[in-house]
Design an enzyme around this catalytic site. Structure first.
Site, PDB file in Angstrom:
ATOM      1  N   LYS A  70       0.799  -1.238   0.000  1.00 51.64           N
ATOM      2  CA  LYS A  70       0.000   0.000   0.000  1.00 51.64           C
ATOM      3  C   LYS A  70       0.831   1.287   0.000  1.00 51.64           C
ATOM      4  O   LYS A  70       0.408   2.295  -0.549  1.00 51.64           O
ATOM      5  CB  LYS A  70      -0.940   0.012   1.210  1.00 51.64           C
ATOM      6  CG  LYS A  70      -2.116  -0.942   1.065  1.00 51.64           C
ATOM      7  CD  LYS A  70      -3.110  -0.773   2.198  1.00 51.64           C
ATOM      8  CE  LYS A  70      -4.221  -1.796   2.071  1.00 51.64           C
ATOM      9  NZ  LYS A  70      -5.289  -1.614   3.059  1.00 51.64           N
ATOM     10  N   ASP A 106      -9.974   2.955   1.395  1.00 47.79           N
ATOM     11  CA  ASP A 106     -10.146   2.492   2.779  1.00 47.79           C
ATOM     12  C   ASP A 106     -10.680   3.655   3.622  1.00 47.79           C
ATOM     13  O   ASP A 106     -11.548   3.472   4.480  1.00 47.79           O
ATOM     14  CB  ASP A 106      -8.797   2.068   3.387  1.00 47.79           C
ATOM     15  CG  ASP A 106      -8.352   0.694   2.913  1.00 47.79           C
ATOM     16  OD1 ASP A 106      -9.220  -0.128   2.563  1.00 47.79           O
ATOM     17  OD2 ASP A 106      -7.129   0.440   2.907  1.00 47.79           O
TER      18      ASP A 106
HETATM   19  N1  LIG Z   1     -12.665  -3.787   7.651  1.00 51.85           N
HETATM   20  C1  LIG Z   1     -11.739  -3.446   6.779  1.00 51.85           C
HETATM   21  O1  LIG Z   1     -12.001  -3.159   5.611  1.00 51.85           O
HETATM   22  C2  LIG Z   1     -10.318  -3.356   7.237  1.00 51.85           C
HETATM   23  C3  LIG Z   1      -9.379  -2.614   6.498  1.00 51.85           C
HETATM   24  C4  LIG Z   1      -8.051  -2.547   6.973  1.00 51.85           C
HETATM   25  C5  LIG Z   1      -7.717  -3.227   8.139  1.00 51.85           C
HETATM   26  N2  LIG Z   1      -8.662  -3.931   8.812  1.00 51.85           N
HETATM   27  C6  LIG Z   1      -8.318  -4.642  10.057  1.00 51.85           C
HETATM   28  O2  LIG Z   1      -7.741  -3.729  10.954  1.00 51.85           O
HETATM   29  C7  LIG Z   1      -6.755  -4.363  11.729  1.00 51.85           C
HETATM   30  C8  LIG Z   1      -5.443  -3.585  11.684  1.00 51.85           C
HETATM   31  O3  LIG Z   1      -4.934  -3.530  10.371  1.00 51.85           O
HETATM   32  P1  LIG Z   1      -3.674  -2.606  10.046  1.00 51.85           P
HETATM   33  O4  LIG Z   1      -3.399  -2.769   8.610  1.00 51.85           O
HETATM   34  O5  LIG Z   1      -3.852  -1.231  10.605  1.00 51.85           O
HETATM   35  O6  LIG Z   1      -2.518  -3.364  10.904  1.00 51.85           O
HETATM   36  P2  LIG Z   1      -1.162  -2.756  11.485  1.00 51.85           P
HETATM   37  O7  LIG Z   1      -0.673  -1.659  10.616  1.00 51.85           O
HETATM   38  O8  LIG Z   1      -0.308  -3.942  11.744  1.00 51.85           O
HETATM   39  O9  LIG Z   1      -1.591  -2.109  12.913  1.00 51.85           O
HETATM   40  C9  LIG Z   1      -2.078  -2.887  13.965  1.00 51.85           C
HETATM   41  C10 LIG Z   1      -2.323  -2.006  15.198  1.00 51.85           C
HETATM   42  O10 LIG Z   1      -2.930  -2.802  16.213  1.00 51.85           O
HETATM   43  C11 LIG Z   1      -2.124  -2.794  17.392  1.00 51.85           C
HETATM   44  N3  LIG Z   1      -2.162  -4.144  17.945  1.00 51.85           N
HETATM   45  C12 LIG Z   1      -1.747  -5.280  17.337  1.00 51.85           C
HETATM   46  N4  LIG Z   1      -1.953  -6.351  18.130  1.00 51.85           N
HETATM   47  C13 LIG Z   1      -2.512  -5.875  19.268  1.00 51.85           C
HETATM   48  C14 LIG Z   1      -2.942  -6.486  20.469  1.00 51.85           C
HETATM   49  N5  LIG Z   1      -2.860  -7.806  20.654  1.00 51.85           N
HETATM   50  N6  LIG Z   1      -3.457  -5.709  21.450  1.00 51.85           N
HETATM   51  C15 LIG Z   1      -3.556  -4.396  21.264  1.00 51.85           C
HETATM   52  N7  LIG Z   1      -3.171  -3.736  20.156  1.00 51.85           N
HETATM   53  C16 LIG Z   1      -2.643  -4.472  19.168  1.00 51.85           C
HETATM   54  C17 LIG Z   1      -0.735  -2.423  16.923  1.00 51.85           C
HETATM   55  O11 LIG Z   1      -0.041  -1.852  17.990  1.00 51.85           O
HETATM   56  P3  LIG Z   1       1.591  -1.666  17.953  1.00 51.85           P
HETATM   57  O12 LIG Z   1       1.842  -0.405  17.214  1.00 51.85           O
HETATM   58  O13 LIG Z   1       1.958  -1.590  19.400  1.00 51.85           O
HETATM   59  O14 LIG Z   1       2.136  -2.890  17.270  1.00 51.85           O
HETATM   60  C18 LIG Z   1      -1.053  -1.430  15.801  1.00 51.85           C
HETATM   61  O15 LIG Z   1      -1.338  -0.166  16.301  1.00 51.85           O
HETATM   62  C19 LIG Z   1      -6.658  -5.805  11.204  1.00 51.85           C
HETATM   63  O16 LIG Z   1      -7.438  -6.624  12.021  1.00 51.85           O
HETATM   64  C20 LIG Z   1      -7.257  -5.708   9.835  1.00 51.85           C
HETATM   65  O17 LIG Z   1      -7.857  -6.922   9.433  1.00 51.85           O
HETATM   66  C21 LIG Z   1      -9.953  -4.005   8.382  1.00 51.85           C
END
Ligand SMILES: NC(=O)c1ccc[n+]([C@@H]2O[C@H](COP(=O)([O-])OP(=O)(O)OC[C@H]3O[C@@H](n4cnc5c(N)ncnc54)[C@H](OP(=O)(O)O)[C@@H]3O)[C@@H](O)[C@H]2O)c1
Length: 284
Positions: A70, A106
């Site tokens: 991305k 998004d």
């Molecule tokens: N519905 C949709 O269309 C859509 C679109 C995009 C993403 N999503 C979902 O959104 C989520 C995040 O995606 P992303 O791309 O933003 O991922 P990312 O860039 O890896 O970010 C993940 C975030 O969650 C935090 N985190 C991870 N594990 C955790 C835990 N066990 N407890 C508390 N905080 C935690 C991380 O904290 P740290 O910074 O401390 O690591 C980080 O801030 C995923 O589940 C993804 O499937 C959904």
């Protein structure tokens, strides 16, 4: 049936085996009787540039872009849409007569799902997590006129950095901190958005980052996780008579906006949602 006139769209990322976008978009094309197809193209990071140029040369109409491309894909974009430029990430490419355009749908998907149940303007928003999804939502909600945004993250430094970036680019003052601030922040919020993977399949019994005692009636609680559709956080929201919003909506609405960009037509969102639900059901 694929014909000589079939228009091609798709998705690039790695890995792609779990993506529900092919089912979602192909169901949309079928329902509108369009001679279009949506194909998964697994692309390794070192081949990204060649892949983008190749898709353009092959007269592909557009593709979605997912993890891990991305941000890196911006290098291969000729015209970057304003929101994508602010966020620094592209999830949709449009190929138009030699020009490669990049968008971030998004962000629009995140906003549209919320606007369906509340008005973001003048709302106070608590965002949990500071990764890519948080970034897309936070910028879009700041642009949509939220009265206040607080970003809390497991690693507070990432929350501070995202808040600083929004402040710098939009002149919008965003607060930030660690999860220790959740109890006091949640009670004051109109909207809570959990952008972390907490509660995502197979960890469906994780403890929610915010529990029902900290929520209130009418508050909007939005979990970006869509597998399962009814997450542990949304179950807490139901207990508090808050308004639950599933990440399924964001998935469908980001797809709907990509569909509109490529085809110029309004996407059949009900058909798309049904296709995603069926895909999730088949996975389990
Ligand atoms: N519905 C949709 O269309 C859509 C679109 C995009 C993403 N999503 C979902 O959104 C989520 C995040 O995606 P992303 O791309 O933003 O991922 P990312 O860039 O890896 O970010 C993940 C975030 O969650 C935090 N985190 C991870 N594990 C955790 C835990 N066990 N407890 C508390 N905080 C935690 C991380 O904290 P740290 O910074 O401390 O690591 C980080 O801030 C995923 O589940 C993804 O499937 C959904």
């Amino acid at each position: 049936m694929i014909t000589g006139r079939t228009r091609v769209t798709g998705i690039i990322g790695h890995p792609l085996s779990h993506s529900l976008s092919p089912q979602m978009h192909n169901a949309a094309f079928r329902s509108l009787d369009m001679d279009w197809v949506y194909v998964p193209f697994p692309v390794r990071p070192e081949k990204l540039g060649r892949a983008v140029r190749g898709l353009e040369a092959l007269n592909v109409r557009g593709v979605n872009v997912t993890i891990p491309h991305k941000e890196a894909v911006i290098e291969y974009v000729d015209e970057l849409h304003e929101t994508a430029s602010l966020i620094g990430a592209v999830n949709t490419l449009e190929f138009d007569d030699g020009t490669v355009r990049g968008y971030n749908t998004d962000a629009d998907g995140c906003l549209r799902a919320l606007e369906e149940v509340t008005s973001v303007r003048n709302s106070s928003v608590l965002i949990l997590g500071a990764g890519g999804a948080a970034r897309a939502c936070a910028f879009r909600l700041a642009l949509a006129g939220a009265s206040g945004i607080l970003i809390l993250n497991r690693t507070p430094e990432r929350a501070h950095s995202l808040a600083g970036d929004i402040g710098e680019k939009l002149g919008f003052d965003v607060s930030s901190g660690g999860y220790d601030l959740i109890p006091e922040a949640a009670v004051d919020a109109d909207i809570i958005i959990d952008t972390t993977p907490v509660g995502m399949h197979p960890h469906t019994d994780d403890e929610a980052l915010v529990t029902a005692e900290l929520m209130h009636e009418g508050m909007v609680v939005y979990d970006l996780v869509y597998n399962p559709v009814r997450t542990v956080l949304l179950r807490e929201a139901e207990k508090a008579s808050a308004v639950p919003v599933s990440g399924l909506k964001m998935l469908v609405y980001q797809g709907a906006e990509s569909f509109r960009i490529w085809t110029g037509r309004k996407a059949p969102v009900d058909v798309m949602e049904e296709a995603v639900l069926e895909g999730l059901w088949r996975k389990d």
